[in-house]
Write a protein that holds these residues in place. Structure first.
Motif, PDB file in Angstrom:
ATOM      1  N   ASP A  31       1.647   4.539   2.502  1.00 43.12           N
ATOM      2  CA  ASP A  31       0.170   3.916   1.979  1.00 43.12           C
ATOM      3  C   ASP A  31      -0.293   2.853   2.892  1.00 43.12           C
ATOM      4  N   ILE A  32       0.496   1.860   3.547  1.00 40.21           N
ATOM      5  CA  ILE A  32       0.081   0.896   4.342  1.00 40.21           C
ATOM      6  C   ILE A  32      -0.712   1.113   5.310  1.00 40.21           C
ATOM      7  N   TYR A  33      -0.136   2.561   6.042  1.00 41.56           N
ATOM      8  CA  TYR A  33      -0.745   2.929   7.468  1.00 41.56           C
ATOM      9  C   TYR A  33      -1.615   3.983   7.284  1.00 41.56           C
ATOM     10  N   GLY A  34      -1.947   4.347   5.682  1.00 39.30           N
ATOM     11  CA  GLY A  34      -3.138   5.453   5.423  1.00 39.30           C
ATOM     12  C   GLY A  34      -2.500   6.873   5.756  1.00 39.30           C
ATOM     13  N   ALA A  35      -1.095   7.114   5.661  1.00 41.36           N
ATOM     14  CA  ALA A  35      -0.825   8.595   5.970  1.00 41.36           C
ATOM     15  C   ALA A  35      -1.424   9.554   4.576  1.00 41.36           C
ATOM     16  N   ASP A  36      -1.775  10.710   4.761  1.00 37.85           N
ATOM     17  CA  ASP A  36      -2.553  11.370   4.064  1.00 37.85           C
ATOM     18  C   ASP A  36      -1.185  12.361   3.220  1.00 37.85           C
ATOM     19  N   LYS A  37      -0.051  12.440   3.617  1.00 37.72           N
ATOM     20  CA  LYS A  37       0.893  13.399   2.983  1.00 37.72           C
ATOM     21  C   LYS A  37       2.155  13.082   3.676  1.00 37.72           C
ATOM     22  N   MET A  38       3.324  13.382   2.988  1.00 33.22           N
ATOM     23  CA  MET A  38       4.490  13.481   3.823  1.00 33.22           C
ATOM     24  C   MET A  38       4.855  14.918   4.476  1.00 33.22           C
ATOM     25  N   ILE A  39       5.553  14.811   5.730  1.00 30.36           N
ATOM     26  CA  ILE A  39       5.704  15.956   6.489  1.00 30.36           C
ATOM     27  C   ILE A  39       7.316  15.963   6.905  1.00 30.36           C
ATOM     28  N   PRO A  40       7.909  17.358   6.704  1.00 32.18           N
ATOM     29  CA  PRO A  40       9.386  17.327   7.109  1.00 32.18           C
ATOM     30  C   PRO A  40       9.634  16.675   8.530  1.00 32.18           C
ATOM     31  N   VAL A  41      10.836  16.126   8.728  1.00 27.53           N
ATOM     32  CA  VAL A  41      11.448  15.818   9.948  1.00 27.53           C
ATOM     33  C   VAL A  41      12.240  16.817  10.410  1.00 27.53           C
ATOM     34  N   LYS A  73      19.653  14.501   4.758  1.00 22.47           N
ATOM     35  CA  LYS A  73      19.370  15.863   4.796  1.00 22.47           C
ATOM     36  C   LYS A  73      19.098  16.637   6.280  1.00 22.47           C
ATOM     37  N   VAL A  74      19.066  15.921   7.212  1.00 18.11           N
ATOM     38  CA  VAL A  74      18.670  16.447   8.503  1.00 18.11           C
ATOM     39  C   VAL A  74      19.560  15.817   9.688  1.00 18.11           C
ATOM     40  N   LEU A  75      19.722  16.706  10.571  1.00 14.42           N
ATOM     41  CA  LEU A  75      20.441  16.032  11.779  1.00 14.42           C
ATOM     42  C   LEU A  75      20.189  14.426  12.129  1.00 14.42           C
ATOM     43  N   THR A  76      21.227  13.830  11.834  1.00 16.35           N
ATOM     44  CA  THR A  76      20.994  12.276  12.007  1.00 16.35           C
ATOM     45  C   THR A  76      21.978  11.866  13.220  1.00 16.35           C
ATOM     46  N   PHE A  77      21.519  11.283  14.202  1.00 17.17           N
ATOM     47  CA  PHE A  77      22.212  10.656  15.268  1.00 17.17           C
ATOM     48  C   PHE A  77      22.260   8.924  15.162  1.00 17.17           C
ATOM     49  N   LEU A  78      23.004   8.220  15.802  1.00 19.32           N
ATOM     50  CA  LEU A  78      23.090   6.960  15.833  1.00 19.32           C
ATOM     51  C   LEU A  78      22.587   6.035  17.079  1.00 19.32           C
ATOM     52  N   ASN A  79      21.936   5.044  17.085  1.00 18.27           N
ATOM     53  CA  ASN A  79      21.911   4.175  18.281  1.00 18.27           C
ATOM     54  C   ASN A  79      23.194   3.715  18.658  1.00 18.27           C
ATOM     55  N   ARG A 131       6.109  19.120  20.112  1.00 17.40           N
ATOM     56  CA  ARG A 131       5.479  19.143  18.785  1.00 17.40           C
ATOM     57  C   ARG A 131       6.246  19.089  17.423  1.00 17.40           C
ATOM     58  N   GLU A 132       7.758  18.908  17.720  1.00 16.96           N
ATOM     59  CA  GLU A 132       8.243  18.811  16.491  1.00 16.96           C
ATOM     60  C   GLU A 132       8.195  17.226  15.844  1.00 16.96           C
ATOM     61  N   HIS A 133       8.316  17.083  14.531  1.00 14.78           N
ATOM     62  CA  HIS A 133       7.987  15.893  13.897  1.00 14.78           C
ATOM     63  C   HIS A 133       9.393  15.487  13.779  1.00 14.78           C
ATOM     64  N   ILE A 134       9.720  13.981  14.155  1.00 18.30           N
ATOM     65  CA  ILE A 134      10.850  13.321  14.021  1.00 18.30           C
ATOM     66  C   ILE A 134      10.748  12.104  13.676  1.00 18.30           C
ATOM     67  N   ALA A 135      11.934  11.360  13.325  1.00 20.96           N
ATOM     68  CA  ALA A 135      11.851   9.918  12.905  1.00 20.96           C
ATOM     69  C   ALA A 135      12.789   9.238  13.613  1.00 20.96           C
ATOM     70  N   LYS A 169      11.859  13.655   5.071  1.00 22.09           N
ATOM     71  CA  LYS A 169      10.678  13.522   5.578  1.00 22.09           C
ATOM     72  C   LYS A 169      10.047  12.084   6.060  1.00 22.09           C
ATOM     73  N   THR A 170       8.887  12.103   6.483  1.00 17.66           N
ATOM     74  CA  THR A 170       8.251  10.707   6.893  1.00 17.66           C
ATOM     75  C   THR A 170       6.716  10.938   6.581  1.00 17.66           C
ATOM     76  N   PRO A 171       6.095   9.788   6.505  1.00 15.44           N
ATOM     77  CA  PRO A 171       4.849   9.753   6.345  1.00 15.44           C
ATOM     78  C   PRO A 171       4.012  10.134   7.520  1.00 15.44           C
ATOM     79  N   ASN A 172       2.954  11.040   7.366  1.00 19.30           N
ATOM     80  CA  ASN A 172       2.035  11.732   8.439  1.00 19.30           C
ATOM     81  C   ASN A 172       1.080  10.623   8.611  1.00 19.30           C
ATOM     82  N   TYR A 173       1.363   9.821   9.627  1.00 16.42           N
ATOM     83  CA  TYR A 173       0.155   8.861  10.523  1.00 16.42           C
ATOM     84  C   TYR A 173       0.747   8.452  11.806  1.00 16.42           C
ATOM     85  N   GLY A 174      -0.030   7.722  12.529  1.00 17.36           N
ATOM     86  CA  GLY A 174       0.148   7.371  13.822  1.00 17.36           C
ATOM     87  C   GLY A 174       0.438   8.412  14.951  1.00 17.36           C
TER      88      GLY A 174
END
Ligand code: F3S
Length: 394
Positions: A31-41, A73-79, A131-135, A169-174
């Motif tokens: 909402d802060i960044y004006g995303a239109d929807k959520m997208i899967p990561v 829910k998805v493949l997650t690695f650590l720093n 072009r894959e969406h990731i977070a 998921k992540t918001p679709n912006y930026g």
């Protein structure tokens, strides 16, 4: 922001308290960044792993989430963590620090997060596609995935990345949107770049000048992925560059609009200036390579330089556990250890407590590490090429 029926049900608590809390966080961000929807990561990389960075409040927050049954829910690695998770005793990491670091790793593991602590997840088994969406949330990993791979991620913080992992998921912006991936400045490189440190110096200088703009580089005739990771890491550290394009080298460079951009020229003078600025020390008492975490090619160059030699000063090569295992098999670890050096996995010079281990001046070939070491680790810095640093340590 448009939410599907299922997403609305998450906000009503249908998938439990933890998912509701985490989803609410990313909806607010959207909402802060004006995303239109959520997208899967496709994947997530979570920063805020070292006990040095998150201390007791962060550790307790993670333990609480784990106790409430949080699962990704998805493949997650650590720093990187604050120490080598297997060899911390041998490397003389403080015991009380280690105990707290292990609590953090236990909490992450119980959430289903892969206990691979690295800033180069793309070299260690978490490789997104074009072009894959990731977070992702470590600045050099964000830069590499956006720029060199052409995947799409915003600069996530530790909590928003964790929320994306738990919700998938992540918001679709930026940077998820093509219109925001266009270059905003042209950088004409007229300097010759030879060593990885030259790319770090260039990145440091450019990041300082352009802050969070998106550079389009021309004049970089050739660069391997190690040099591109050094360039991106330094720009992300001295500025806030999360995406860059290099003519002829990065995958979106031919596709973006690059006419009539303001242009900055970088000559040898600017690169030399960056070297001078980053050098705050005289003689290193330790040399630490591998920022971002070393690739197998970088580890093999260190082994080649140290073969049959004896180091007078400690040398660490920081890397992921996966690269360390490959280095073990190839005999590189043995060569480096026989010379008196160490391959240190899961951590790095910035997030480990080197200032509490007696070191005051650190030699690095990374523009990013040179930028952070004075502030984060109270170190003087000798910034030079790997060859020069190893010569000084022999
Ligand atoms: Fe990685 Fe540490 Fe450098 S997290 S990019 S090695 S400062």
């Amino acid at each position: 922001m448009y939410l599907t029926k299922e997403e609305e049900h998450i906000l009503q608590g249908e998938q439990g308290e933890v998912v509701e809390r985490m989803f609410r966080l990313i909806v607010q961000l959207g909402d802060i960044y004006g995303a239109d929807k959520m997208i899967p990561v496709g994947s997530v990389q979570v920063a805020g792993v070292s006990y040095k960075s998150i201390a007791d409040p962060g550790t307790e927050f993670l333990e609480d989430l784990a106790a409430k049954g949080a699962k990704v829910k998805v493949l997650t690695f650590l720093n990187p963590a604050g120490m080598d998770l297997e060899n911390w005793e041998k490397l003389k990491f403080p015991k009380d620090f280690a105990a707290n670091q292990l609590r953090i790793m236990k909490a992450f593991k119980s959430m289903g997060i892969v206990i691979t602590a690295t800033c180069t997840p793309y070299l260690a088994g978490n490789l997104p596609r074009f072009r894959e969406h990731i977070a992702w949330s470590e600045s050099s990993a964000i830069s590499f995935s956006n720029s060199v791979i052409g995947a799409r991620t915003n600069r996530e913080g530790g909590p928003s990345a964790l929320a994306a992992a738990i919700c998938g998921k992540t918001p679709n912006y930026g940077f998820h949107l093509w219109e925001n991936r266009q270059p905003t400045i042209k950088i004409k490189v007229e300097a010759d770049l030879t060593f990885d440190a030259d790319f770090g110096a260039l990145g440091y200088y450019v990041g300082k000048q352009i802050k969070n703009k998106i550079p389009y580089f021309v004049g970089i005739k050739n660069a391997d992925t190690d040099q591109l990771k050094a360039l991106g890491a330094a720009m992300a550290a001295s500025g806030a560059v999360a995406l860059y394009h290099v003519e002829g080298l990065t995958p979106e460079a031919d596709l973006v609009k690059k006419d009539s951009l303001e242009t900055i020229a970088i000559t040898k003078k600017e690169v030399d200036e960056a070297y001078a600025k980053l050098n705050t020390g005289k003689e290193p008492d330790i040399v630490i390579l591998g920022c971002p975490h070393a690739s197998l090619r970088e580890i093999s160059s260190v082994a080649e330089k140290l073969k049959g030699k004896h180091l007078k000063k400690p040398v660490w090569v920081c890397t992921s556990r996966m690269m360390k295992e490959a280095a073990d098999r190839m005999g590189y670890t043995d060569i480096i250890e026989k010379a008196g050096g160490q391959i240190v996995a899961d951590t790095c010079m910035v997030v480990s407590p080197i200032e509490d281990m007696g070191y005051k001046t650190t030699g690095v070939n990374s523009g990013k590490a040179a930028n952070y070491l004075p502030g984060f680790c109270k170190q003087n810095v000798c910034f030079a090429s790997m060859d020069k640093l190893l010569e000084a340590a022999l």
